[in-house]
Design a protein around this motif. Structure first.
Motif, short mmCIF file in Angstrom:
data_model
loop_
_atom_site.label_atom_id
_atom_site.label_comp_id
_atom_site.label_asym_id
_atom_site.label_seq_id
_atom_site.Cartn_x
_atom_site.Cartn_y
_atom_site.Cartn_z
N ALA A 5 0.67 -0.81 0.15
CA ALA A 5 -0.01 -0.29 0.28
C ALA A 5 0.86 1.14 -0.32
O ALA A 5 0.44 2.71 -0.15
CB ALA A 5 -1.06 -0.43 1.28
N HIS A 6 2.40 1.12 0.35
CA HIS A 6 3.40 2.27 0.21
C HIS A 6 4.76 1.76 -0.68
O HIS A 6 5.21 1.62 -0.16
CB HIS A 6 3.09 3.05 1.19
N CYS A 7 4.73 1.89 -1.87
CA CYS A 7 6.20 1.86 -1.70
C CYS A 7 6.74 2.62 -3.30
O CYS A 7 5.61 3.56 -4.06
CB CYS A 7 5.94 0.72 -2.02
N HIS A 8 7.70 3.90 -3.51
CA HIS A 8 8.32 4.54 -4.35
C HIS A 8 8.70 3.93 -4.54
O HIS A 8 9.90 3.70 -5.39
CB HIS A 8 9.37 5.48 -3.32
N LEU A 9 8.34 3.26 -5.89
CA LEU A 9 9.03 2.62 -6.87
C LEU A 9 9.06 3.27 -8.26
O LEU A 9 10.09 3.04 -9.25
CB LEU A 9 7.70 1.42 -7.97
N LEU A 61 2.54 16.16 -1.58
CA LEU A 61 4.40 17.52 -1.54
C LEU A 61 4.77 16.78 -0.19
O LEU A 61 4.31 17.11 1.06
CB LEU A 61 4.25 18.56 -1.98
N HIS A 62 5.86 15.66 -0.51
CA HIS A 62 6.59 15.63 0.58
C HIS A 62 6.88 16.05 1.83
O HIS A 62 8.41 16.96 1.73
CB HIS A 62 7.18 14.39 0.39
N PRO A 63 6.97 15.99 3.21
CA PRO A 63 7.29 16.97 4.55
C PRO A 63 9.17 16.86 4.53
O PRO A 63 9.82 17.65 4.63
CB PRO A 63 6.93 16.70 5.31
N GLY A 91 -1.74 12.79 -1.69
CA GLY A 91 0.02 12.13 -0.86
C GLY A 91 1.15 11.63 -1.84
O GLY A 91 1.20 11.77 -2.89
N GLU A 92 2.41 12.16 -1.52
CA GLU A 92 3.10 11.35 0.45
C GLU A 92 2.60 13.38 0.72
O GLU A 92 3.68 13.92 0.39
CB GLU A 92 3.96 10.42 0.24
N CYS A 93 1.99 13.14 2.01
CA CYS A 93 2.21 14.49 3.02
C CYS A 93 1.86 14.48 3.97
O CYS A 93 2.76 12.95 4.69
CB CYS A 93 0.21 15.57 2.47
N ILE A 150 -2.54 6.90 7.73
CA ILE A 150 -1.31 7.33 8.64
C ILE A 150 0.22 5.95 8.32
O ILE A 150 -0.11 4.71 8.75
CB ILE A 150 -1.52 6.53 9.56
N HIS A 151 0.76 6.81 7.33
CA HIS A 151 1.68 5.19 6.57
C HIS A 151 3.01 5.44 7.65
O HIS A 151 3.38 5.97 8.55
CB HIS A 151 2.49 6.04 5.26
N ALA A 152 3.64 4.48 7.16
CA ALA A 152 4.36 3.59 8.47
C ALA A 152 4.28 3.76 10.05
O ALA A 152 5.10 4.61 10.41
CB ALA A 152 5.91 4.49 7.64
N THR A 200 5.49 -1.64 2.49
CA THR A 200 7.23 -1.45 2.57
C THR A 200 7.62 -0.22 2.69
O THR A 200 8.84 0.07 3.17
CB THR A 200 7.67 -2.95 1.10
N ASP A 201 7.03 0.68 2.41
CA ASP A 201 7.75 2.21 1.86
C ASP A 201 9.03 1.80 1.62
O ASP A 201 10.13 2.79 1.59
CB ASP A 201 8.12 3.06 3.11
N SER A 202 9.56 0.78 0.77
CA SER A 202 10.32 0.74 -0.11
C SER A 202 10.64 1.47 -1.71
O SER A 202 9.81 2.27 -1.31
CB SER A 202 9.99 -0.45 -0.91
ZN ZN Z 1 7.17 6.95 1.86
#
Ligand code: ZN
Length: 270
Positions: A5-9, A61-63, A91-93, A150-152, A200-202
Motif C-alpha cells: 500500500a506504500h512503495c516508492h517504485l 508534496l512530501h515534508p 500524498g505523500e504529505c 497513516i503510513h509507516a 514496505t515504503d521501499s
Molecule cells: Zn513514503
C-alpha cells in the motif's frame, strides 16, 4: 493476493532492475502497488508507473523534501489532480518533526493538501514522524471526510485508535519486525481487522535482518507473517483483511489483469 500500500517504485534506486523487483514481488504473492508522489519534479515518473495495471498512484508534496518544493507547487498539485483522475489519493504529505527548521512551512503545506483532498473527496496518504498527537489534532480540526492512510505507523495503541476514530487506517511495515518495537507491536495486536494495510515504503524502512539493504515490495509477505504472528491470526486472514482494506481505502478494482496472469485467483478468493 497481497498489496504493497506504500512503495516508492519510481525512485532511481529501482532504475537498474525495476522489472526484476516487480517479478520478485509477484512471486511472493504481492500483486498490486500504491506509489505515492513526493515532489513536483517526480510526478511524471509516478504517473508513468500508474499506466501499469498493477500500479495505483497518488500525487503530493512530501515534508521530507521541503528544500525541493517551490512557490506554485500547491497550485500545480491542484491542476495535476484535476488532470489525473486516476490518482487514488493526495500524498505523500504530512509532518516530519525531525526537521524543526521547516516545521511552520510543513504545516501550511500539509493544510493546503488536506484542503485539496477534501475538495475532491480523495483520501490522504500521510507521513507522520514524531508528531502523531499534533497531527491527529489538526485532522480533527480540518475534518477530511475520505480518511486516508497513516503510513509507516510507529505509535502507541492510543495513537492508532485516535487515527482510526478519524476514519484513517494505519500502514504496517518493516518497523514492527524489529525486536525493540514493543509499543508498536502492542498497537498491532489491538487493531481491528479493518484498521490496517500492509506496506514496505521501499526502498526505505528495511525489515529486521535486512538492515542496510534496499527494501522491496516482495517483503510485504514477511510483514504479513509477522503481523499474523502478533495478532494470533493465520497469514491468509491478514492477507485477505489488509487487501480488502487497501481496496476500500483507495477504491481499487476487485481484480486486475496481473492477477490472472500470475494465476492467483484473487478476484474470486476475496
Ligand atoms: Zn513514503
Amino acid at each position: 493476493m497481497l498489496i504493497d500500500a506504500h512503495c516508492h517504485l519510481d525512485f532511481p534506486d529501482f532504475d537498474a532492475d525495476r522489472e526484476a523487483v516487480l517479478a520478485r514481488a509477484r512471486a511472493a504473492g504481492v500483486g498490486h502497488f500504491v506509489v505515492p508522489g513526493t515532489t513536483r519534479r517526480r510526478w511524471p515518473e509516478v504517473l508513468a508507473l500508474g499506466e501499469r495495471d498493477e500500479v495505483s498512484v497518488c500525487l503530493g508534496l512530501h515534508p521530507y523534501f521541503m528544500g525541493d518544493h517551490r512557490e506554485g507547487d500547491v497550485e500545480a498539485l491542484a491542476a495535476a489532480l484535476d488532470r489525473h483522475p486516476e490518482a487514488v489519493a493526495v500524498g505523500e504529505c504530512g509532518i516530519d518533526a525531525r526537521f524543526d527548521d521547516t516545521l511552520d512551512a510543513q504545516w501550511s503545506l500539509f493544510d493546503a493538501q488536506v484542503r485539496l483532498a477534501k475538495a475532491r473527496g480523495l483520501p490522504l496518504v500521510i507521513h507522520c514522524v514524531r508528531a502523531n498527537d499534533r497531527l491527529a489534532k489538526r485532522l480533527r480540526q480540518l475534518a477530511p471526510e475520505a480518511g486516508g492512510l497513516i503510513h509507516a505507523f510507529a505509535g502507541s495503541p492510543q495513537q492508532a485508535k485516535a487515527f482510526l476514530d478519524l476514519g484513517f487506517v494505519v500502514g504496517l511495515g518493516g518497523a514492527l519486525t524489529h525486536e525493540r518495537a514493543k509499543r508498536l507491536q502492542r498497537a498491532v495486536t489491538a487493531l481491528p481487522d479493518d484498521g490496517y494495510v500492509l506496506e514496505t515504503d521501499s526502498p526505505d524502512m528495511p525489515l529486521a535482518g535486512h538492515q542496510g539493504e534496499r527494501n522491496e515490495p516482495a517483503r510485504v509477505s514477511e510483514v504479513c507473517r509477522k503481523v499474523a504472528e502478533l495478532r494470533g491470526q493465520p497469514p491468509e486472514r491478514v492477507a485477505a483483511d489488509s487487501t480488502a482494506n487497501a481496496r476500500r481505502l483507495f477504491g481499487l478494482p476487485q481484480g486486475d489483469k496481473r492477477e490472472d496472469d500470475s494465476g492467483v485467483n484473487g478476484s474470486t478468493a476475496d
